[in-house]
Design an enzyme around this catalytic site. Structure first.
Site, PDB file in Angstrom:
ATOM      1  N   GLN A 262      -5.321 -11.791 -13.695  1.00 20.83           N
ATOM      2  CA  GLN A 262      -5.287 -10.477 -14.108  1.00 20.83           C
ATOM      3  C   GLN A 262      -3.899 -10.316 -14.769  1.00 20.83           C
ATOM      4  OE1 GLN A 262      -6.745  -8.051 -10.486  1.00 20.83           O
ATOM      5  NE2 GLN A 262      -5.185  -6.712 -11.407  1.00 20.83           N
TER       6      GLN A 262
ATOM      7  N   HIS B 258      -3.511   4.284  -2.403  1.00 20.15           N
ATOM      8  CA  HIS B 258      -4.501   3.303  -1.811  1.00 20.15           C
ATOM      9  C   HIS B 258      -5.152   4.000  -0.584  1.00 20.15           C
ATOM     10  CE1 HIS B 258      -1.501   0.221  -3.193  1.00 20.15           C
ATOM     11  NE2 HIS B 258      -2.679   0.093  -4.077  1.00 20.15           N
TER      12      HIS B 258
ATOM     13  N   LEU C 211       0.580  -1.178   0.066  1.00 20.67           N
ATOM     14  CA  LEU C 211       0.094  -0.014   0.041  1.00 20.67           C
ATOM     15  C   LEU C 211       0.824   1.315  -0.083  1.00 20.67           C
ATOM     16  CD1 LEU C 211      -2.557  -1.227   2.637  1.00 20.67           C
ATOM     17  CD2 LEU C 211      -2.996  -1.292  -0.034  1.00 20.67           C
TER      18      LEU C 211
END
Ligand code: AMP
Length: 293
Positions: free
Chosen positions: A74, A50, A46
């Site tokens: 993904q 974020h 993070l």
């Protein structure tokens, strides 16, 4: 007992962060959350980008859930799934400090158990830009976000404008599949020198880090051209391509001026345009964008 009835009795008493590692555990916790739930899906490692979304969620909801899941579907076969940066300890500390209520932190096997067969495919808007460079990427994104929405059942979900096409894809999925989730978008958070924050920035060597500034500078140049009255999308596209191509070690994937909703390339900017860039610096692929108009 209803959690919101007891949330933060005084600002001095920290409410413990609950960590759910399984779908069953997340569902159990969700059943006890009262009021509105804001949800921020992330792949962890993070940063301020974020955390800005977490703050938006915190301000507007009774409870905040953040997921940390590096979603293998993904990533393409030659992409960075294995080496994607991870640091659970720091992430959990940051989320605790940000007053998050619940972290959903599942394993890959929990999300895609043996025999898993179902995908969500948003058509057309996924054909271009990131979708063209990373075949199957948005199928993975839409699938995992749909699953996370079903598991967490948020009222609102927060996404960053940094991933502009992702926002378009998620909004379309939610609209087309009648998902009862409001999608909110947070502005791109940048380093002081303009580089868009990204978990992948740690891959950059000091040299590449300096060269990567060409992306945000090119976008600022596009904004300046637009502010000076330029509406010929082709001309802006050419100028940006030339700037990036002139940067040693930068390899362009695309320079796009597109309609912000359909993501179709524009010849002329009638009102608004999404300027988006993707380029590789060594082994690191970066994206960035701004909206004009
Ligand atoms: P990621 O962990 O990269 O999947 O990102 C999780 C969420 O944070 C996505 O909605 C991203 O668009 C958002 N995000 C990532 N970087 C930034 C940034 N620099 N500014 C704002 N949002 C961001």
């Amino acid at each position: 007992m209803a959690l919101t009835a007891l949330r933060r009795p005084t600002p001095l008493i920290a409410w413990p962060l609950e960590i759910a590692e399984t779908v069953a555990e997340m569902r159990r916790i969700r059943r006890h959350l009262d009021g509105t739930v804001g949800f921020v899906p992330t792949m962890g490692y993070l940063h301020e980008g974020h955390l800005s979304l977490v703050r938006m969620a915190r301000e507007a909801n009774d409870a905040v859930v953040v997921s940390i899941f590096v979603n293998p579907t993904q990533f393409g076969p030659n992409e960075d799934f294995e080496r994607y940066p991870r640091d659970a300890e720091v992430d959990l500390r940051l989320l605790r400090e940000a007053d998050v209520d619940v972290v959903f932190f599942p394993t890959v096997g929990e999300i895609y158990p043996p025999g898993y067969l179902t995908c969500v495919n948003v058509e057309d808007v996924t054909d271009r830009l990131e979708g063209a460079c990373r075949p199957g990427h948005f199928r993975g994104v839409a699938t995992v976000v749909a699953k996370l929405f079903n598991i967490v059942q948020p009222d609102r979900a927060y996404f960053g404008q940094k991933d502009a096409q992702q926002v378009v894809v998620i909004q379309k999925m939610v609209e087309d599949l009648n998902m009862p989730v409001e999608i909110l978008v947070g502005e791109t958070v940048r380093e002081p020198d303009g580089l868009a924050m990204s978990s992948r920035n740690v891959y950059l060597s000091p040299d590449e880090r300096v060269r990567a500034l060409v992306l945000s500078r090119s976008l600022r140049h596009a904004q300046a051209l637009f502010a000076a009255g330029e509406r010929d999308a082709g001309r802006i596209r050419c100028e940006l391509e030339a700037r990036i191509a002139a940067t040693p070690g930068a390899a362009i994937d695309y320079v796009s001026l597109a309609d912000p909703r359909t993501l179709r390339e524009l010849d002329w900017i009638a009102d608004r345009a999404l300027v988006s860039l993707a380029a590789r610096f060594g082994k690191t692929r970066l994206i960035d964008n701004v909206l004009l108009g």
